[in-house]
Design a protein around this motif. Structure first.
Motif, PDB file in Angstrom:
ATOM      1  N   ALA A  16      -1.025 -15.025  -3.695  1.00  0.00           N
ATOM      2  CA  ALA A  16      -1.385 -13.874  -2.864  1.00  0.00           C
ATOM      3  C   ALA A  16      -0.160 -13.336  -2.129  1.00  0.00           C
ATOM      4  O   ALA A  16       0.066 -12.122  -2.079  1.00  0.00           O
ATOM      5  N   TRP A  17       0.650 -14.226  -1.555  1.00  0.00           N
ATOM      6  CA  TRP A  17       1.874 -13.788  -0.884  1.00  0.00           C
ATOM      7  C   TRP A  17       2.841 -13.132  -1.858  1.00  0.00           C
ATOM      8  O   TRP A  17       3.495 -12.144  -1.541  1.00  0.00           O
ATOM      9  N   ARG A  18       2.917 -13.692  -3.066  1.00  0.00           N
ATOM     10  CA  ARG A  18       3.787 -13.108  -4.090  1.00  0.00           C
ATOM     11  C   ARG A  18       3.342 -11.682  -4.414  1.00  0.00           C
ATOM     12  O   ARG A  18       4.168 -10.781  -4.550  1.00  0.00           O
ATOM     13  N   GLY A  19       2.031 -11.470  -4.489  1.00  0.00           N
ATOM     14  CA  GLY A  19       1.511 -10.131  -4.731  1.00  0.00           C
ATOM     15  C   GLY A  19       1.808  -9.179  -3.591  1.00  0.00           C
ATOM     16  O   GLY A  19       2.155  -8.011  -3.811  1.00  0.00           O
ATOM     17  N   MET A  20       1.682  -9.659  -2.365  1.00  0.00           N
ATOM     18  CA  MET A  20       2.001  -8.816  -1.205  1.00  0.00           C
ATOM     19  C   MET A  20       3.483  -8.448  -1.188  1.00  0.00           C
ATOM     20  O   MET A  20       3.836  -7.292  -0.966  1.00  0.00           O
ATOM     21  N   ILE A  21       4.338  -9.425  -1.424  1.00  0.00           N
ATOM     22  CA  ILE A  21       5.779  -9.171  -1.421  1.00  0.00           C
ATOM     23  C   ILE A  21       6.143  -8.183  -2.530  1.00  0.00           C
ATOM     24  O   ILE A  21       6.921  -7.246  -2.316  1.00  0.00           O
ATOM     25  N   TYR A  22       5.557  -8.357  -3.710  1.00  0.00           N
ATOM     26  CA  TYR A  22       5.800  -7.428  -4.817  1.00  0.00           C
ATOM     27  C   TYR A  22       5.386  -6.017  -4.420  1.00  0.00           C
ATOM     28  O   TYR A  22       6.129  -5.058  -4.657  1.00  0.00           O
ATOM     29  N   THR A  23       4.224  -5.893  -3.811  1.00  0.00           N
ATOM     30  CA  THR A  23       3.725  -4.576  -3.429  1.00  0.00           C
ATOM     31  C   THR A  23       4.638  -3.925  -2.397  1.00  0.00           C
ATOM     32  O   THR A  23       4.975  -2.748  -2.512  1.00  0.00           O
ATOM     33  N   ALA A  60      -7.946  -1.209  11.649  1.00  0.00           N
ATOM     34  CA  ALA A  60      -7.537   0.020  10.970  1.00  0.00           C
ATOM     35  C   ALA A  60      -6.277  -0.209  10.128  1.00  0.00           C
ATOM     36  O   ALA A  60      -6.206   0.216   8.970  1.00  0.00           O
ATOM     37  N   ILE A  61      -5.290  -0.881  10.701  1.00  0.00           N
ATOM     38  CA  ILE A  61      -4.050  -1.158   9.963  1.00  0.00           C
ATOM     39  C   ILE A  61      -4.344  -2.039   8.749  1.00  0.00           C
ATOM     40  O   ILE A  61      -3.861  -1.779   7.641  1.00  0.00           O
ATOM     41  N   GLY A  62      -5.134  -3.069   8.957  1.00  0.00           N
ATOM     42  CA  GLY A  62      -5.495  -3.956   7.851  1.00  0.00           C
ATOM     43  C   GLY A  62      -6.254  -3.236   6.749  1.00  0.00           C
ATOM     44  O   GLY A  62      -6.057  -3.515   5.563  1.00  0.00           O
ATOM     45  N   SER A  63      -7.096  -2.289   7.133  1.00  0.00           N
ATOM     46  CA  SER A  63      -7.849  -1.525   6.134  1.00  0.00           C
ATOM     47  C   SER A  63      -6.922  -0.678   5.271  1.00  0.00           C
ATOM     48  O   SER A  63      -7.074  -0.621   4.052  1.00  0.00           O
ATOM     49  N   VAL A  64      -5.965  -0.020   5.899  1.00  0.00           N
ATOM     50  CA  VAL A  64      -5.026   0.822   5.143  1.00  0.00           C
ATOM     51  C   VAL A  64      -4.177  -0.043   4.216  1.00  0.00           C
ATOM     52  O   VAL A  64      -4.000   0.287   3.036  1.00  0.00           O
ATOM     53  N   ILE A  65      -3.669  -1.146   4.721  1.00  0.00           N
ATOM     54  CA  ILE A  65      -2.827  -2.012   3.892  1.00  0.00           C
ATOM     55  C   ILE A  65      -3.644  -2.620   2.756  1.00  0.00           C
ATOM     56  O   ILE A  65      -3.180  -2.669   1.609  1.00  0.00           O
ATOM     57  N   SER A  66      -4.879  -3.019   3.037  1.00  0.00           N
ATOM     58  CA  SER A  66      -5.741  -3.556   1.981  1.00  0.00           C
ATOM     59  C   SER A  66      -6.033  -2.509   0.916  1.00  0.00           C
ATOM     60  O   SER A  66      -6.006  -2.806  -0.290  1.00  0.00           O
ATOM     61  N   ALA A  67      -6.313  -1.295   1.334  1.00  0.00           N
ATOM     62  CA  ALA A  67      -6.580  -0.223   0.377  1.00  0.00           C
ATOM     63  C   ALA A  67      -5.339   0.042  -0.480  1.00  0.00           C
ATOM     64  O   ALA A  67      -5.453   0.265  -1.695  1.00  0.00           O
ATOM     65  N   GLU A  68      -4.169   0.007   0.131  1.00  0.00           N
ATOM     66  CA  GLU A  68      -2.936   0.241  -0.629  1.00  0.00           C
ATOM     67  C   GLU A  68      -2.681  -0.881  -1.626  1.00  0.00           C
ATOM     68  O   GLU A  68      -2.234  -0.636  -2.755  1.00  0.00           O
ATOM     69  N   VAL A  69      -2.964  -2.116  -1.240  1.00  0.00           N
ATOM     70  CA  VAL A  69      -2.806  -3.242  -2.168  1.00  0.00           C
ATOM     71  C   VAL A  69      -3.765  -3.078  -3.359  1.00  0.00           C
ATOM     72  O   VAL A  69      -3.368  -3.262  -4.521  1.00  0.00           O
ATOM     73  N   MET A  70      -5.010  -2.738  -3.072  1.00  0.00           N
ATOM     74  CA  MET A  70      -5.980  -2.536  -4.161  1.00  0.00           C
ATOM     75  C   MET A  70      -5.570  -1.366  -5.046  1.00  0.00           C
ATOM     76  O   MET A  70      -5.703  -1.420  -6.270  1.00  0.00           O
ATOM     77  N   ASN A  71      -5.076  -0.298  -4.454  1.00  0.00           N
ATOM     78  CA  ASN A  71      -4.602   0.850  -5.219  1.00  0.00           C
ATOM     79  C   ASN A  71      -3.476   0.424  -6.164  1.00  0.00           C
ATOM     80  O   ASN A  71      -3.476   0.795  -7.344  1.00  0.00           O
ATOM     81  N   SER A  72      -2.548  -0.354  -5.654  1.00  0.00           N
ATOM     82  CA  SER A  72      -1.436  -0.821  -6.488  1.00  0.00           C
ATOM     83  C   SER A  72      -1.935  -1.714  -7.623  1.00  0.00           C
ATOM     84  O   SER A  72      -1.442  -1.616  -8.753  1.00  0.00           O
ATOM     85  N   ALA A  73      -2.900  -2.565  -7.328  1.00  0.00           N
ATOM     86  CA  ALA A  73      -3.456  -3.435  -8.369  1.00  0.00           C
ATOM     87  C   ALA A  73      -4.155  -2.604  -9.444  1.00  0.00           C
ATOM     88  O   ALA A  73      -3.973  -2.852 -10.644  1.00  0.00           O
ATOM     89  N   ILE A  74      -4.929  -1.620  -9.033  1.00  0.00           N
ATOM     90  CA  ILE A  74      -5.625  -0.769 -10.004  1.00  0.00           C
ATOM     91  C   ILE A  74      -4.620   0.006 -10.847  1.00  0.00           C
ATOM     92  O   ILE A  74      -4.758   0.097 -12.076  1.00  0.00           O
ATOM     93  N   GLU A  75      -3.593   0.568 -10.219  1.00  0.00           N
ATOM     94  CA  GLU A  75      -2.576   1.296 -10.978  1.00  0.00           C
ATOM     95  C   GLU A  75      -1.881   0.396 -11.993  1.00  0.00           C
ATOM     96  O   GLU A  75      -1.626   0.808 -13.128  1.00  0.00           O
TER      97      GLU A  75
END
Length: 127
Positions: A16-23, A60-75
């Motif tokens: 999970a951390w590796r995915g966050m760092i990559y993003t 709110a911050i966590g929601s935006v960052i979570s949405a961006e992580v999911m967006n990156s995963a979907i892309e």
């Protein structure tokens, strides 16, 4: 006797951390969201928001960052599954980006509501 973790838990946490760092390293929008989130937290500290306001801002911050992580995963998955242009692949990416936009607008409105009193106090002191 201490708490024993299943061997898979630490591996999952590391992935999970590796995915966050990559993003964060590869996605300009994620870099912007991280900087914006840190800026909001610093401004919250400076303006001495209430405990409840801290909770709302962190959510709110966590929601935006979570949405961006999911967006990156979907892309990433869409690019892997459909390397050539396809209208549905493009639409899937657009919809995921739309989810980020909705959470970012929501976070901006929350920020305006939370910080309006502090900004008004600050501007009254200047003018």
């Amino acid at each position: 006797m201490g708490i024993r973790h299943k061997p898979g838990f630490l591996r999952s946490l590391n992935q999970a951390w590796r995915g966050m760092i990559y993003t964060v390293r590869t996605q300009k929008h994620m870099q912007f969201h991280v900087v914006a989130g840190i800026s909001v937290l610093l401004f919250a500290w400076w303006s001495r928001v209430s405990r409840f306001e801290w909770l709302i801002l962190i959510l709110a911050i966590g929601s935006v960052i979570s949405a961006e992580v999911m967006n990156s995963a979907i892309e990433t998955v869409v690019d892997m599954a459909q390397p050539n242009y396809h209208p549905l692949a493009g639409m899937a990416k657009d919809v995921a980006a739309g989810a980020v936009l909705v959470t970012a607008i929501q976070a901006a409105v929350i920020g305006m509501i939370v910080f309006a009193p502090a900004l008004l106090r600050f501007t009254r002191g200047i003018f």
